[in-house]
Design an enzyme around this catalytic site. Structure first.
Site, mmCIF file in Angstrom:
data_model
loop_
_atom_site.group_PDB
_atom_site.id
_atom_site.type_symbol
_atom_site.label_atom_id
_atom_site.label_comp_id
_atom_site.label_asym_id
_atom_site.label_seq_id
_atom_site.Cartn_x
_atom_site.Cartn_y
_atom_site.Cartn_z
ATOM 1 N N CYS A 354 0.870 -1.183 0.000
ATOM 2 C CA CYS A 354 0.000 0.000 0.000
ATOM 3 C C CYS A 354 0.907 1.234 0.000
ATOM 4 C CB CYS A 354 -0.959 -0.005 1.193
ATOM 5 S SG CYS A 354 -0.130 0.005 2.800
ATOM 6 N N THR A 355 0.358 2.402 0.222
ATOM 7 C CA THR A 355 1.121 3.650 0.093
ATOM 8 C C THR A 355 2.295 3.729 1.076
ATOM 9 O OG1 THR A 355 -0.882 4.784 -0.603
ATOM 10 C CG2 THR A 355 0.972 6.163 0.052
#
Length: 504
Positions: A354-355
């Site tokens: 994810c980020t």
């Protein structure tokens, strides 16, 4: 950490961790605890409902206070819902009428903490534990005891360099048990205001999640304070802070609040804990795993799945090659997505990313708890850290961020298209119809032809929008959301590599 003030100290606001004057809440419609909540509380705590409501309200208003600028204006101002309030009564009315649900949630949280305080204060073991905690923390409940000394730094020095080319944005999270998240909320608000930082900070009993922007001097001081704080010093290290070019201008305001989760997955931390995540892989380790996966001749039959835990509009403009990117709008849909597609993950080795890593902490724990995967791994530090080491690696396109920048660029690949003409394009804009406010990819040529909405339905709405209509009439539903299943069901073919990226 400093605990909630005991209700035995009375209902005076001076019993709160912060002091607020001229606060008179006679409107009982702010929050009405239901019978089930009342049943959880003992008789003594019920009598202190007014105290809890005032404390929750005061802390919420404090988070909306605008930092004083060095212009000689010492009057307090508050910003909320994109409106500026210049007097205390107006911000109080706004919060009471527009944020009743949030007041209910925060009041309920304070009440439950008070109930726990009353029940555990009678236990010698609990008292011993509290004494041990106090040995590592300031005795004062005053947040000023935890603020940096900036007496030798002028406000101008802290504010200068806040522009997008000179300032900085910090992204970080820390999972750790916090006894009093409301106290942390008040402290974080005061800290960010002192350093003239804007952004968003989410606090819960399970930890803290923040994205703040300001001058590089301000962000450096913020990191120093966080690393020296007794609450986080055993959990946070300097490498946990991801930095990017930006500043206070990247956020419209400072928003600090208390929530049940520091990342909204929609599952109680009591049911799916951050303490049971997948195996963390460093960026270099993750890179080798992805390289091994992509080198396989038949990825459809592979025992590995490269899973993007972000929302569809994030993965649309940038993603790892060969990934499975769920077509979901919110991370809170992720648990239902996993449940609906368990066969896709059965007997697979899952590489999640994810980020910045925070969604994988809870997401991997949820997937791992299902007991269908062979192994569950996650990228430590997220895409942010991977791109620092491998800007030209297996991640193609831009990195979506939740602020006014929308995306960060590390390579020259464009993996998305204009929604109207199909030309390579990856720069998001907000839908021009204010009632919608979704993100849209529309190239300059199509913008010039008037195509500025996210879909035909919204384009039509914008054309016949009534004068004087505002964002308060916002509606999420439009053609874009109506045609997309809330929880998609994947086919195994969905795991095939993405197509070749367009090059600028």
């Amino acid at each position: 950490m400093p605990s909630c003030t005991s209700p035995d100290q009375g209902e005076d606001l001076e019993a709160c961790v912060l002091r607020f004057s001229d606060l008179d809440l006679k409107d009982t419609s702010l929050s009405r605890p239901n019978s089930s909540l009342k049943a959880e509380l003992d008789g003594s705590t019920k009598k202190k409902y007014s105290f809890a409501k005032k404390k929750a309200f005061a802390l919420f208003v404090k988070t909306k206070e605008v930092p004083t600028r060095p212009l000689g204006d010492k009057e307090k101002r508050w910003q909320c819902c994109q409106h500026l309030f210049t007097d205390r009564s107006s911000i109080h009315r706004h919060v009471a009428t527009q944020h009743a649900d949030e007041m209910y949630q925060q009041t309920a949280s304070v009440l439950k903490q008070l109930a726990v305080t009353l029940s555990t204060s009678k236990s010698p073991t609990a008292a011993d534990q509290q004494n041990r905690v106090e040995g590592h923390l300031p005795h004062s409940h005053d947040v000023s005891a935890w603020l940096p000394d900036t007496s030798c730094i002028s406000a101008n020095e802290l504010i200068s360099g806040q522009g997008s080319d000179e300032g900085e944005v910090l992204l970080y999270y820390c999972y750790c048990d916090l006894e009093d998240p409301h106290w942390v909320c008040a402290w974080q608000t005061a800290l960010c205001q002192q350093l003239h930082l804007t952004g968003k900070v989410r606090i819960a009993k399970e930890g803290i999640n923040g994205t703040v922007g300001g001058s590089k001097l301000a962000t450096r001081l913020y990191v120093e304070v966080m690393l020296s704080c007794p609450l986080f010093k055993d959990y946070l290290c300097e490498d946990d802070f991801k930095t990017s070019k930006g500043g206070a201008c990247c956020f419209p305001e400072l928003r600090v609040g208390v929530f049940e989760e520091i990342v909204p997955m929609g599952i109680s931390p009591d049911k799916t804990s951050y303490k049971k995540p997948g195996i963390h892989l460093s960026p270099s380790e993750f890179h080798k795993e992805v390289e091994k996966f992509l080198s396989q001749a038949n990825q459809e039959q592979s025992d590995t799945i490269l899973l993007d835990c972000r929302n569809f509009y994030e993965s649309k403009i940038g993603r790892f090659q060969g990934c499975l990117a769920p077509d979901i709008r919110k991370f809170s849909y992720f648990p239902d997505y996993v449940d609906k597609n368990l066969d896709v993950f059965r007997e697979k080795k899952v590489l999640m990313y994810c980020t910045g890593g925070i969604r994988c902490e809870r997401g991997s724990a949820y997937l791992k708890a299902k007991g269908v995967c062979k192994e569950v791994f996650q990228l430590k530090g997220g895409i942010h850290k991977y791109l620092e080491e491998f800007p030209d690696g297996f991640y193609k396109g831009k990195l979506f961020v939740f602020d006014d920048r929308y995306a960060l660029c590390y390579n020259s690949d464009v993996v998305s298209e204009c929604s109207y003409c199909g030309a390579p394009w990856d720069q998001y804009k907000l839908c021009s119809t204010t009632q919608c406010r979704q993100l849209v990819l529309t190239c300059p040529a199509c913008q010039g032809r008037g195509f500025t909405a996210c879909c035909v339905t919204c384009q039509d709405k914008g054309g016949r929008q009534a004068p004087g209509s505002t964002q308060h009439s916002f509606k999420e539903e439009c053609e874009c959301t109506a045609r997309r299943p809330r929880i998609p069901r994947e086919r195994m073919q969905a795991c095939l590599p993405v197509g070749h990226a367009h090059s600028r």
